[in-house]
Each structure stands twice: as structure tokens, then as C-alpha cells.
Design a protein around this motif. Structure first.
Motif, PDB file in Angstrom:
ATOM      1  N   UNK A   1      50.783  80.818 -14.934  1.00 27.92           N
ATOM      2  CA  UNK A   1      49.412  81.660 -15.528  1.00 27.92           C
ATOM      3  C   UNK A   1      49.981  83.099 -15.541  1.00 27.92           C
ATOM      4  N   UNK A   2      51.184  83.407 -15.943  1.00 28.75           N
ATOM      5  CA  UNK A   2      51.725  84.551 -16.037  1.00 28.75           C
ATOM      6  C   UNK A   2      50.993  85.224 -17.413  1.00 28.75           C
ATOM      7  N   UNK A   3      50.829  86.492 -17.254  1.00 23.13           N
ATOM      8  CA  UNK A   3      50.166  87.177 -18.227  1.00 23.13           C
ATOM      9  C   UNK A   3      50.881  88.714 -18.221  1.00 23.13           C
ATOM     10  N   UNK A   4      50.747  89.573 -19.229  1.00 21.37           N
ATOM     11  CA  UNK A   4      51.344  90.761 -19.325  1.00 21.37           C
ATOM     12  C   UNK A   4      50.365  91.997 -18.923  1.00 21.37           C
ATOM     13  N   UNK A   5      50.239  92.685 -17.888  1.00 18.84           N
ATOM     14  CA  UNK A   5      49.520  93.753 -17.718  1.00 18.84           C
ATOM     15  C   UNK A   5      50.332  94.981 -17.573  1.00 18.84           C
ATOM     16  N   UNK A   6      49.834  95.786 -18.472  1.00 28.24           N
ATOM     17  CA  UNK A   6      50.582  97.185 -18.481  1.00 28.24           C
ATOM     18  C   UNK A   6      51.794  96.993 -18.558  1.00 28.24           C
ATOM     19  N   UNK A   7      52.505  96.266 -19.379  1.00 30.76           N
ATOM     20  CA  UNK A   7      54.146  96.000 -19.594  1.00 30.76           C
ATOM     21  C   UNK A   7      54.676  95.165 -18.480  1.00 30.76           C
ATOM     22  N   UNK A   8      54.034  94.506 -17.420  1.00 30.00           N
ATOM     23  CA  UNK A   8      54.440  93.969 -16.387  1.00 30.00           C
ATOM     24  C   UNK A   8      53.887  92.505 -16.231  1.00 30.00           C
ATOM     25  N   UNK A   9      54.831  91.609 -16.233  1.00 34.70           N
ATOM     26  CA  UNK A   9      54.371  90.116 -15.907  1.00 34.70           C
ATOM     27  C   UNK A   9      54.099  90.084 -14.552  1.00 34.70           C
ATOM     28  N   UNK A  10      52.750  89.552 -14.539  1.00 33.26           N
ATOM     29  CA  UNK A  10      51.811  89.367 -13.394  1.00 33.26           C
ATOM     30  C   UNK A  10      51.089  87.939 -13.310  1.00 33.26           C
ATOM     31  N   UNK A  11      51.228  87.336 -12.309  1.00 32.55           N
ATOM     32  CA  UNK A  11      50.667  86.002 -11.997  1.00 32.55           C
ATOM     33  C   UNK A  11      49.041  86.337 -11.848  1.00 32.55           C
ATOM     34  N   UNK A  12      48.335  85.855 -12.884  1.00 33.15           N
ATOM     35  CA  UNK A  12      46.857  85.929 -12.862  1.00 33.15           C
ATOM     36  C   UNK A  12      46.228  85.263 -12.082  1.00 33.15           C
TER      37      UNK A  12
ATOM     38  N   UNK B   1      39.666  89.866 -10.563  1.00 31.19           N
ATOM     39  CA  UNK B   1      39.318  90.436 -11.670  1.00 31.19           C
ATOM     40  C   UNK B   1      38.983  91.762 -11.901  1.00 31.19           C
ATOM     41  N   UNK B   2      38.518  92.403 -10.888  1.00 29.63           N
ATOM     42  CA  UNK B   2      38.072  93.683 -10.888  1.00 29.63           C
ATOM     43  C   UNK B   2      39.401  94.766 -10.758  1.00 29.63           C
ATOM     44  N   UNK B   3      40.533  94.060 -10.408  1.00 32.50           N
ATOM     45  CA  UNK B   3      41.654  94.823 -10.492  1.00 32.50           C
ATOM     46  C   UNK B   3      42.177  94.968 -11.829  1.00 32.50           C
ATOM     47  N   UNK B   4      41.826  94.428 -12.654  1.00 35.26           N
ATOM     48  CA  UNK B   4      42.277  94.387 -13.870  1.00 35.26           C
ATOM     49  C   UNK B   4      41.431  95.165 -15.052  1.00 35.26           C
ATOM     50  N   UNK B   5      40.353  95.448 -14.415  1.00 36.44           N
ATOM     51  CA  UNK B   5      39.757  96.465 -15.196  1.00 36.44           C
ATOM     52  C   UNK B   5      40.266  97.802 -15.537  1.00 36.44           C
ATOM     53  N   UNK B   6      40.331  98.128 -16.783  1.00 29.33           N
ATOM     54  CA  UNK B   6      40.939  99.337 -17.128  1.00 29.33           C
ATOM     55  C   UNK B   6      42.519  99.446 -17.607  1.00 29.33           C
ATOM     56  N   UNK B   7      42.781  98.070 -17.539  1.00 31.07           N
ATOM     57  CA  UNK B   7      44.210  97.867 -17.687  1.00 31.07           C
ATOM     58  C   UNK B   7      44.668  97.058 -18.990  1.00 31.07           C
ATOM     59  N   UNK B   8      45.605  97.270 -19.498  1.00 24.83           N
ATOM     60  CA  UNK B   8      45.949  96.240 -21.010  1.00 24.83           C
ATOM     61  C   UNK B   8      46.531  94.924 -20.401  1.00 24.83           C
ATOM     62  N   UNK B   9      45.681  93.738 -20.878  1.00 23.38           N
ATOM     63  CA  UNK B   9      45.902  92.429 -20.685  1.00 23.38           C
ATOM     64  C   UNK B   9      46.460  91.747 -21.873  1.00 23.38           C
TER      65      UNK B   9
ATOM     66  N   UNK C   1      55.555  84.590 -21.772  1.00 28.93           N
ATOM     67  CA  UNK C   1      55.194  85.874 -21.330  1.00 28.93           C
ATOM     68  C   UNK C   1      56.246  86.397 -20.582  1.00 28.93           C
ATOM     69  N   UNK C   2      57.008  86.084 -19.743  1.00 31.27           N
ATOM     70  CA  UNK C   2      58.129  86.698 -18.667  1.00 31.27           C
ATOM     71  C   UNK C   2      58.987  87.054 -19.641  1.00 31.27           C
ATOM     72  N   UNK C   3      59.447  86.077 -20.618  1.00 35.91           N
ATOM     73  CA  UNK C   3      60.354  86.587 -21.467  1.00 35.91           C
ATOM     74  C   UNK C   3      60.107  87.673 -22.507  1.00 35.91           C
ATOM     75  N   UNK C   4      59.002  87.665 -22.850  1.00 38.11           N
ATOM     76  CA  UNK C   4      58.538  88.933 -23.581  1.00 38.11           C
ATOM     77  C   UNK C   4      58.620  90.299 -22.641  1.00 38.11           C
ATOM     78  N   UNK C   5      58.184  90.138 -21.778  1.00 41.09           N
ATOM     79  CA  UNK C   5      58.045  91.284 -20.921  1.00 41.09           C
ATOM     80  C   UNK C   5      59.403  91.764 -20.547  1.00 41.09           C
ATOM     81  N   UNK C   6      60.459  90.808 -20.189  1.00 34.02           N
ATOM     82  CA  UNK C   6      61.854  91.341 -19.838  1.00 34.02           C
ATOM     83  C   UNK C   6      62.346  91.941 -20.997  1.00 34.02           C
ATOM     84  N   UNK C   7      62.089  91.409 -22.509  1.00 33.26           N
ATOM     85  CA  UNK C   7      62.864  91.886 -23.694  1.00 33.26           C
ATOM     86  C   UNK C   7      61.933  93.330 -23.965  1.00 33.26           C
TER      87      UNK C   7
END
Length: 223
Positions: free
Chosen positions: A117-128, A133-141, A176-182
């Protein structure tokens, strides 16, 4: 006294049993409920839907209520705002899949242990799957759909060139984890790759190809 109810010991009449029904039939009967690694057996089906159910919350003392906190939330996903009507505690994964209609992000375990379920939130790989969902408001997903418009991101090119996927189910999370790493390290070592990708499980065992593809993506990005 704490009463543990193991998922394996409960027999459900329907595989589509919702979390709300489980709460009503088990937790509300004055049992304390703990869920650990065996929670996979309850939430293992990728067809599980959060809609019309409520998220189980830790039970302590007499606090046995699940708050009904539906509200309109704005999520910025892949550069676009999505207004979703959701319980504030709905896992971000289900808001992405069921509310925004972006199904590239997969449900694997429900306890942030497999990385599907990994997505990138504000540049970091996060398990969604376990992020409210409220914690993701205002962030770049960013989801796998937002990596590139034409599947031409260096990671995607390398994945295709080396033929990384086998069954493919975990691969959106791997990518997504690879993208965040690079994006943070444009020339990672084997050890740095292994550390960054440790939270992503591949049951097909494609780890050597994943590592090779990340090295190749770094080369493509510099060419």
C-alpha cells in the motif's frame, strides 16, 4: 481481566463481514479486543471494502466507542485536489482506492507490514493502510498513477527493461519505495537499497531484480 479473542477462533457466516459488524458482535459484548499479526486472517482479502464499516480502535477501560466522524476532507493526490466524504479515521488506502478511484495502490496486510500500500507523502514512502485519512490532509500524496504520465519515469523504464515483476501484486508499492529512495539518493549502494526497500515484501522473491532495477534507474536518470 483482559480477554483475548483470536481471529482464528471466530467463525464468520459471511466472508464479507464488515468491521462494524465485527465490532457490534464481539467488542460491544464487553470483550477487550487485541489484534496483532493474526489480523491478516481477517483483512487478508484484497476485495475487502471499508465502505459502510468503521475502523476498530484500541479498547481500554470503559472507552468502547467508535466515533462516527464523517466529514468532507480535501486530499491532494498526484497534484489534484479530491474532496472525499469519509470518516476521519478511515485508512488513507481506502480513501485513495474507493473515494478517489485510484486502484493502483494495493491492499496487502492491513497492518503496515508488507508495503503493498506504499505511497509517497511529502517525499517519504508511507504505508497508507494504517494512516488515518485526516492525517494526510494538507500533504502532497503521490500514488503509482502519479509517478509519470506515460510510464517513462526512470524507475518504470528500468522495471520494464529488467522485467522485475512476477505476479506483480506488490510492485506498485515496490516502485513507490524505489522512487522515494532515488529522489533522496541518486546513487544508492546495495546496502542503502536493501535498507530502503526492507519494508516491501515480495512473495515471488524478485529482490535481486528489484535491486538491479534501482541501480539501472539511477543510470537512466543521469543519462
Amino acid at each position: 481481566l483482559l480477554k483475548l479473542i483470536l481471529i482464528e477462533d471466530i467463525h464468520f457466516e459471511s466472508p464479507a463481514l464488515s468491521i462494524r459488524h465485527f465490532y457490534n458482535t464481539v467488542v460491544s459484548n464487553q470483550h477487550n479486543f487485541m489484534i496483532g499479526s493474526f489480523g491478516k486472517s481477517f483483512l487478508k482479502q484484497s476485495s475487502f471494502h471499508y465502505e459502510n464499516s468503521k475502523l476498530l480502535v484500541p479498547i481500554s477501560g470503559d472507552d468502547r466507542k467508535i466515533k462516527d466522524a464523517k466529514m468532507a476532507l480535501t486530499l491532494n493526490i498526484n497534484g489534484e485536489d479530491h474532496v472525499v466524504d469519509a470518516d476521519s479515521q478511515m485508512p488513507l488506502l481506502w480513501a485513495i482506492r474507493e473515494k478517489a478511484g485510484l486502484t493502483g495502490t494495493k491492499f496487502g496486510c492491513g497492518i503496515a507490514q508488507c508495503g503493498a500500500c506504499t505511497v509517497i507523502i511529502d517525499g517519504n514512502a508511507v504505508r497508507s493502510c494504517n494512516m488515518p485519512v485526516a492525517a494526510a490532509v494538507g500533504k502532497s500524496i503521490r500514488t503509482v498513477e502519479g509517478v509519470s504520465a506515460d510510464n517513462d519515469h526512470p524507475v518504470q523504464q528500468a522495471w520494464q527493461e529488467i522485467t522485475v515483476p512476477q505476479c506483480g501484486y506488490c510492485q506498485s508499492g515496490q516502485i513507490m519505495s524505489a522512487v522515494a529512495l532515488l529522489e533522496k539518493n541518486d546513487a544508492p549502494s546495495d546496502n542503502e537499497i536493501d535498507k530502503a526497500m526492507a519494508g516491501n515484501i515480495c512473495r515471488c522473491g524478485t529482490y535481486p531484480r528489484i535491486r538491479a532495477a534501482i541501480h539501472r534507474a539511477a543510470e537512466i536518470a543521469k543519462s
